[in-house]
Design a protein around this motif. Sequence first.
Motif, PDB file in Angstrom:
ATOM      1  N   PRO A 105      56.405  59.699  28.892  1.00 21.95           N
ATOM      2  CA  PRO A 105      57.223  58.554  29.308  1.00 21.95           C
ATOM      3  C   PRO A 105      56.471  57.541  30.180  1.00 21.95           C
ATOM      4  CG  PRO A 105      58.377  60.635  29.677  1.00 21.95           C
ATOM      5  CD  PRO A 105      56.971  60.989  29.340  1.00 21.95           C
ATOM      6  N   CYS A 106      55.746  58.029  31.195  1.00 26.39           N
ATOM      7  CA  CYS A 106      55.064  57.138  32.129  1.00 26.39           C
ATOM      8  C   CYS A 106      53.678  57.706  32.428  1.00 26.39           C
ATOM      9  CB  CYS A 106      55.853  57.010  33.440  1.00 26.39           C
ATOM     10  SG  CYS A 106      57.556  56.421  33.227  1.00 26.39           S
ATOM     11  N   TRP A 107      52.643  56.931  32.143  1.00 28.02           N
ATOM     12  CA  TRP A 107      51.300  57.461  32.350  1.00 28.02           C
ATOM     13  C   TRP A 107      50.309  56.350  32.667  1.00 28.02           C
ATOM     14  CZ3 TRP A 107      47.506  56.403  28.420  1.00 28.02           C
ATOM     15  CH2 TRP A 107      48.019  55.882  27.226  1.00 28.02           C
ATOM     16  N   SER A 124      32.396  43.928  41.235  1.00 30.67           N
ATOM     17  CA  SER A 124      32.961  44.371  42.506  1.00 30.67           C
ATOM     18  C   SER A 124      33.953  45.515  42.329  1.00 30.67           C
ATOM     19  CB  SER A 124      33.641  43.207  43.226  1.00 30.67           C
ATOM     20  OG  SER A 124      34.697  42.688  42.431  1.00 30.67           O
ATOM     21  N   HIS A 125      34.568  45.626  41.160  1.00 26.22           N
ATOM     22  CA  HIS A 125      35.548  46.690  40.951  1.00 26.22           C
ATOM     23  C   HIS A 125      34.847  47.970  40.509  1.00 26.22           C
ATOM     24  CE1 HIS A 125      34.899  45.436  36.802  1.00 26.22           C
ATOM     25  NE2 HIS A 125      35.452  46.570  36.414  1.00 26.22           N
ATOM     26  N   TRP A 126      35.406  49.118  40.912  1.00 23.03           N
ATOM     27  CA  TRP A 126      34.851  50.398  40.459  1.00 23.03           C
ATOM     28  C   TRP A 126      35.707  51.040  39.373  1.00 23.03           C
ATOM     29  CZ3 TRP A 126      37.815  54.780  41.445  1.00 23.03           C
ATOM     30  CH2 TRP A 126      38.777  54.681  42.467  1.00 23.03           C
ATOM     31  N   CYS A 127      36.915  50.525  39.196  1.00 23.12           N
ATOM     32  CA  CYS A 127      37.738  50.980  38.056  1.00 23.12           C
ATOM     33  C   CYS A 127      38.836  49.968  37.815  1.00 23.12           C
ATOM     34  CB  CYS A 127      38.325  52.375  38.304  1.00 23.12           C
ATOM     35  SG  CYS A 127      39.728  52.418  39.438  1.00 23.12           S
ATOM     36  N   VAL A 128      39.458  50.068  36.642  1.00 23.94           N
ATOM     37  CA  VAL A 128      40.675  49.321  36.346  1.00 23.94           C
ATOM     38  C   VAL A 128      41.726  50.326  35.909  1.00 23.94           C
ATOM     39  CG1 VAL A 128      39.589  47.124  35.764  1.00 23.94           C
ATOM     40  CG2 VAL A 128      39.860  48.858  34.000  1.00 23.94           C
ATOM     41  N   VAL A 129      42.982  50.009  36.221  1.00 21.59           N
ATOM     42  CA  VAL A 129      44.090  50.930  35.935  1.00 21.59           C
ATOM     43  C   VAL A 129      45.090  50.244  35.016  1.00 21.59           C
ATOM     44  CG1 VAL A 129      45.937  52.336  36.918  1.00 21.59           C
ATOM     45  CG2 VAL A 129      43.799  52.019  38.194  1.00 21.59           C
ATOM     46  N   ALA A 130      45.496  50.941  33.961  1.00 23.51           N
ATOM     47  CA  ALA A 130      46.533  50.445  33.052  1.00 23.51           C
ATOM     48  C   ALA A 130      47.727  51.393  33.129  1.00 23.51           C
ATOM     49  CB  ALA A 130      46.016  50.378  31.622  1.00 23.51           C
ATOM     50  N   TYR A 131      48.927  50.840  33.204  1.00 23.83           N
ATOM     51  CA  TYR A 131      50.152  51.634  33.222  1.00 23.83           C
ATOM     52  C   TYR A 131      50.827  51.548  31.858  1.00 23.83           C
ATOM     53  CZ  TYR A 131      55.054  52.823  34.157  1.00 23.83           C
ATOM     54  OH  TYR A 131      56.316  53.378  34.104  1.00 23.83           O
ATOM     55  N   TRP A 132      51.178  52.706  31.299  1.00 21.35           N
ATOM     56  CA  TRP A 132      51.788  52.790  29.970  1.00 21.35           C
ATOM     57  C   TRP A 132      53.139  53.485  30.041  1.00 21.35           C
ATOM     58  CZ3 TRP A 132      49.075  51.407  25.325  1.00 21.35           C
ATOM     59  CH2 TRP A 132      47.745  51.013  25.522  1.00 21.35           C
ATOM     60  N   GLU A 133      54.040  53.047  29.199  1.00 21.20           N
ATOM     61  CA  GLU A 133      55.285  53.764  28.949  1.00 21.20           C
ATOM     62  C   GLU A 133      55.311  54.085  27.460  1.00 21.20           C
ATOM     63  OE1 GLU A 133      57.904  51.865  32.600  1.00 21.20           O
ATOM     64  OE2 GLU A 133      58.390  51.283  30.530  1.00 21.20           O
ATOM     65  N   GLU A 134      55.084  55.375  27.164  1.00 16.00           N
ATOM     66  CA  GLU A 134      54.893  55.825  25.790  1.00 16.00           C
ATOM     67  C   GLU A 134      53.742  55.035  25.162  1.00 16.00           C
ATOM     68  OE1 GLU A 134      59.000  55.312  24.625  1.00 16.00           O
ATOM     69  OE2 GLU A 134      59.414  57.448  24.986  1.00 16.00           O
ATOM     70  N   LYS A 135      53.965  54.325  24.067  1.00 23.00           N
ATOM     71  CA  LYS A 135      52.852  53.638  23.389  1.00 23.00           C
ATOM     72  C   LYS A 135      52.671  52.185  23.819  1.00 23.00           C
ATOM     73  CE  LYS A 135      53.197  56.493  19.222  1.00 23.00           C
ATOM     74  NZ  LYS A 135      53.372  56.504  17.759  1.00 23.00           N
ATOM     75  N   THR A 136      53.424  51.763  24.813  1.00 24.57           N
ATOM     76  CA  THR A 136      53.384  50.363  25.235  1.00 24.57           C
ATOM     77  C   THR A 136      52.781  50.222  26.620  1.00 24.57           C
ATOM     78  OG1 THR A 136      55.379  49.905  23.931  1.00 24.57           O
ATOM     79  CG2 THR A 136      54.768  48.295  25.629  1.00 24.57           C
ATOM     80  N   ARG A 137      51.776  49.368  26.721  1.00 26.18           N
ATOM     81  CA  ARG A 137      51.232  49.106  28.043  1.00 26.18           C
ATOM     82  C   ARG A 137      52.117  48.106  28.754  1.00 26.18           C
ATOM     83  NH1 ARG A 137      45.933  46.054  28.582  1.00 26.18           N
ATOM     84  NH2 ARG A 137      47.258  44.462  29.507  1.00 26.18           N
ATOM     85  N   VAL A 138      52.402  48.386  30.031  1.00 32.83           N
ATOM     86  CA  VAL A 138      53.298  47.536  30.820  1.00 32.83           C
ATOM     87  C   VAL A 138      52.473  46.803  31.874  1.00 32.83           C
ATOM     88  CG1 VAL A 138      55.310  47.484  32.332  1.00 32.83           C
ATOM     89  CG2 VAL A 138      55.185  49.160  30.463  1.00 32.83           C
ATOM     90  N   GLY A 139      52.530  45.483  31.867  1.00 33.50           N
ATOM     91  CA  GLY A 139      51.782  44.701  32.843  1.00 33.50           C
ATOM     92  C   GLY A 139      50.304  44.596  32.487  1.00 33.50           C
ATOM     93  N   ARG A 140      49.569  43.882  33.321  1.00 30.36           N
ATOM     94  CA  ARG A 140      48.143  43.684  33.106  1.00 30.36           C
ATOM     95  C   ARG A 140      47.348  44.796  33.776  1.00 30.36           C
ATOM     96  NH1 ARG A 140      46.537  39.186  30.952  1.00 30.36           N
ATOM     97  NH2 ARG A 140      44.461  39.407  31.859  1.00 30.36           N
ATOM     98  N   LEU A 141      46.063  44.844  33.461  1.00 29.30           N
ATOM     99  CA  LEU A 141      45.186  45.799  34.109  1.00 29.30           C
ATOM    100  C   LEU A 141      45.065  45.474  35.596  1.00 29.30           C
ATOM    101  CD1 LEU A 141      42.264  46.120  31.549  1.00 29.30           C
ATOM    102  CD2 LEU A 141      44.021  47.806  32.042  1.00 29.30           C
ATOM    103  N   TYR A 142      45.003  46.538  36.396  1.00 22.58           N
ATOM    104  CA  TYR A 142      44.871  46.385  37.846  1.00 22.58           C
ATOM    105  C   TYR A 142      43.436  46.715  38.217  1.00 22.58           C
ATOM    106  CZ  TYR A 142      46.174  46.699  42.798  1.00 22.58           C
ATOM    107  OH  TYR A 142      46.282  46.498  44.156  1.00 22.58           O
TER     108      TYR A 142
END
Length: 377
Positions: A367-369, A210-228
Amino acid sequence: MFRTKRTGLVRRLWRSRAPVEGDGEADTRTHGSGGCCMGKSTKVAGKTSAGTEAELKALTHSILKKIKEKQLEGLLQAVESKGGARSPCLLLPSKVDTKLGQQSYSLPLLLYKVFRWSDLRHCSELKRLPCCESYGKINPELVCCNPHHMSRLCELESPPPPYSRYPMDFLKPPDSLDSGPSSTETGGTTYSAPVGLSDSQALQESGDRSHWCVVAYWEEKTRVGRLYSVQEPSLDIFYDLPQGNGFCLGQLSSDNKSPLVQMVRTKIGYGIQLSREPDGVWVYNRSCYPIFIKSATLDNPDSRTLLVHKVFPGFSIKAFDFEKADSLQRPNDHEFTQQPRTGFTVQISFVKGWGQCYTRQFISSCPCWLEVIFNNQ
């Protein structure tokens, strides 16, 4: 004379008009540096003369006073919130021309110039946003004139500045590939914290289509939170926005104490909008600062480098093309064989860019990507 509600709304709208470069309050949200995506300078209107300013004011007031109060309230909501608050369509006659000096403008173009982009020359420079619900569904003699239901189009045909060239390692010959695990430092799309892609694999392999993409939020080399996981046709990704819904980065728990990360977080603001449309996936920069995008489908598939595209506030760019991505799946390409989602990933950095002429060579130093992984099933 008593001031009517309509007159008060018109005056507030005029005070909220888009500034013209040279008047001391140029809006970086609208123009940015250079006013377009690839560093190509757009001729921005100079400071208007007193006569032109008075004529524009009189013309704008004359038009607005003919609009219904409820429509004026919706327009004011859009203009004062700078697009942060969802506002209704402003349906007005499409064939009405207005004259300012020797120049004739269509009614939508004039309102877009007054309230959004003073340097706008033609409606062909614009793209309608998904929030505009009236397009093609209402009386064809009426057109939506809400300036925050539109965005400006990036001009990709102009040569990019040198800093934007970025190595595209997944097009290297197989014998030059690194023998160690792929990481951001090699220019690939899997990172030193590989749990991100393993989570996306779990989404793909669980049978969820059902999803068409998943989004990951990173701060430098660390992923923050789960995939959306994204199911809706469009998604707002923002830091802290009271109105609206979507992926709120400010709600994610982060232990990063870097002053630069903290500073960039405060500048994400309204962030971006991702939208899947018939011709591909578009990214609209809703924030007050530039964003930077790298995508395999934005550039020549035969190129050995990918470009990092700078997208200014108020602009949209077609960041991903599913048909082009399918053509990148070359069976003889070792990297695509090993990492089948390589061509189905887009990287987006807020505020800070990366590349060969930046101190940040790789996006993992930003910093945030965001990492957007598309469902190719």
